[in-house]
Design a protein around this motif. Structure first.
Motif, mmCIF file in Angstrom:
data_model
loop_
_atom_site.group_PDB
_atom_site.id
_atom_site.type_symbol
_atom_site.label_atom_id
_atom_site.label_comp_id
_atom_site.label_asym_id
_atom_site.label_seq_id
_atom_site.Cartn_x
_atom_site.Cartn_y
_atom_site.Cartn_z
ATOM 1 N N ALA A 30 -9.275 -16.937 1.725
ATOM 2 C CA ALA A 30 -10.304 -16.722 0.638
ATOM 3 C C ALA A 30 -9.137 -16.329 -0.463
ATOM 4 N N ARG A 31 -9.180 -16.700 -1.582
ATOM 5 C CA ARG A 31 -8.689 -16.581 -2.986
ATOM 6 C C ARG A 31 -9.476 -15.517 -3.640
ATOM 7 N N ASP A 50 -18.251 -13.926 4.610
ATOM 8 C CA ASP A 50 -17.657 -15.132 5.303
ATOM 9 C C ASP A 50 -16.674 -15.087 5.964
ATOM 10 N N VAL A 51 -15.440 -14.482 5.342
ATOM 11 C CA VAL A 51 -14.200 -14.190 6.126
ATOM 12 C C VAL A 51 -14.423 -13.376 7.382
ATOM 13 N N VAL A 89 -2.055 -8.069 -3.870
ATOM 14 C CA VAL A 89 -3.348 -8.217 -4.717
ATOM 15 C C VAL A 89 -3.830 -9.623 -4.484
ATOM 16 N N GLY A 90 -4.957 -9.785 -4.449
ATOM 17 C CA GLY A 90 -5.501 -11.430 -4.012
ATOM 18 C C GLY A 90 -5.837 -11.712 -2.715
ATOM 19 N N SER A 91 -5.433 -10.754 -1.850
ATOM 20 C CA SER A 91 -5.500 -11.062 -0.607
ATOM 21 C C SER A 91 -6.519 -10.165 0.262
ATOM 22 N N LEU A 92 -7.276 -9.276 -0.448
ATOM 23 C CA LEU A 92 -7.981 -8.404 0.275
ATOM 24 C C LEU A 92 -8.671 -8.840 1.412
ATOM 25 N N PRO A 93 -9.863 -9.427 1.335
ATOM 26 C CA PRO A 93 -10.762 -9.710 2.583
ATOM 27 C C PRO A 93 -9.982 -10.452 3.887
ATOM 28 N N TYR A 94 -9.049 -11.286 3.207
ATOM 29 C CA TYR A 94 -8.279 -12.024 4.319
ATOM 30 C C TYR A 94 -7.311 -11.094 5.078
ATOM 31 N N GLY A 95 -6.433 -10.450 4.210
ATOM 32 C CA GLY A 95 -5.523 -9.590 4.682
ATOM 33 C C GLY A 95 -6.289 -8.526 5.513
ATOM 34 N N MET A 96 -7.288 -7.758 5.094
ATOM 35 C CA MET A 96 -8.269 -7.019 5.940
ATOM 36 C C MET A 96 -8.566 -7.576 7.522
ATOM 37 N N ALA A 97 -9.011 -8.559 7.242
ATOM 38 C CA ALA A 97 -9.640 -9.466 8.510
ATOM 39 C C ALA A 97 -8.468 -9.732 9.484
ATOM 40 N N LYS A 98 -7.267 -10.128 8.965
ATOM 41 C CA LYS A 98 -6.199 -10.184 10.004
ATOM 42 C C LYS A 98 -5.418 -9.014 10.431
#
Length: 268
Positions: free
Chosen positions: A97-98, A112-113, A152-161
């Motif tokens: 996600a962006r 979703d992520v 910055v800009g990678s919050l949900p995806y970075g958290m999920a990983k």
């Protein structure tokens, strides 16, 4: 170094394209019996057909959405019903996600992520752990350097990983006494449609973006799917029999660089 998976059953999620496709093809070349999962039926059938050409072993193709409990349960049930065992689980399916800054982030994107990238992995692993304990098998979770590199800009995806990385460590400790290894492979900048679809650009724009982005890779080249697949196979093999709870980063040194937000946001 020889790899032989001719007596092994390998489940690869997100197998209809990108890293999952490359991983499925490499395991097929090494003789594995494959269970392949994806949402795009046409792509999945095409990958399964290519896998069958390698050694003449027909994969089980499962069309399922691993963002739903029904899809996850279907995957586990059909795999075990068909093969009666499981030796390797490759949790590769994910979405990216962006996103904008925190107070402007749409919570649907967050949900979703996490539903696919974290909850889906958790439940599928939970359902298949007993089968892996029986075979003394192993699990490879496909994460991302976005789980450790902050942008910055990678919050949900970075958290999920990051959550997936910690899931690996915790589950590896739980399952080690039962003979099951659990590891993570974290790609850096990788040329797949996963990345292109997040950026939402034309082929020409994507090529231009890659030309700029790869200059941030210390070794000079972005990864391709086969780079990640080879590491997954190595960790899944007996050559890594005492490797567990480890995160192997395949990124050409990208994580050490002072990266632009755009680059870090969209790597997998």
């Amino acid at each position: 170094m020889d790899y032989d998976f001719s007596n092994k059953v390998v489940l690869v999620t997100g197998a209809s394209s990108g890293i999952g496709e490359s991983t499925a093809l490499l395991f097929a070349k090494l003789g594995a019996k494959l269970s392949l999962v994806g949402r795009n039926e046409a792509n999945l059938r095409a990958v399964a057909a290519e896998c069958e050409k390698q050694k003449g072993v027909k994969p089980l193709a499962i069309v399922a959405d691993l963002g739903t409990d029904e899809g996850i349960q279907k995957t586990a049930k059909e795999t075990l019903a068909h093969f009666k065992r499981l030796d390797v689980l490759v949790n590769n399916a994910a979405i990216g996600a962006r996103t904008s800054i925190l107070h402007e982030t749409d919570m649907k994107i967050f949900d979703d992520v996490f539903r696919i990238d974290v909850r889906g992995v958790y439940l599928l692993t939970k359902l298949l752990a007993p089968a892996l304990i029986e075979t003394k098998g192993n699990i490879i979770n496909v994460s991302s350097i976005a789980g450790t590199v902050v942008a910055v800009g990678s919050l949900p995806y970075g958290m999920a990983k990051a959550a997936l990385d910690h899931f690996t460590r915790l589950v590896s400790l739980e399952l080690a006494p039962k003979g099951v290894r659990v590891n993570t492979v974290s790609p850096g900048l990788t040329i797949t449609n996963f990345l292109k679809n997040i950026i939402h650009c034309s082929d020409d724009e994507y090529k231009q973006w890659l030309d700029i982005a790869k200059k941030n890779v210390p070794m000079g080249d972005p990864c391709v799917g086969e780079d990640i697949a080879r590491m997954i196979v190595h960790i899944a093999s007996e050559h890594s029999r005492l490797v567990t709870g480890t995160n192997v980063e395949v990124d050409g040194g990208l994580r050490f660089n002072n990266l632009s937000n755009t680059l870090v946001t969209h790597v997998k």
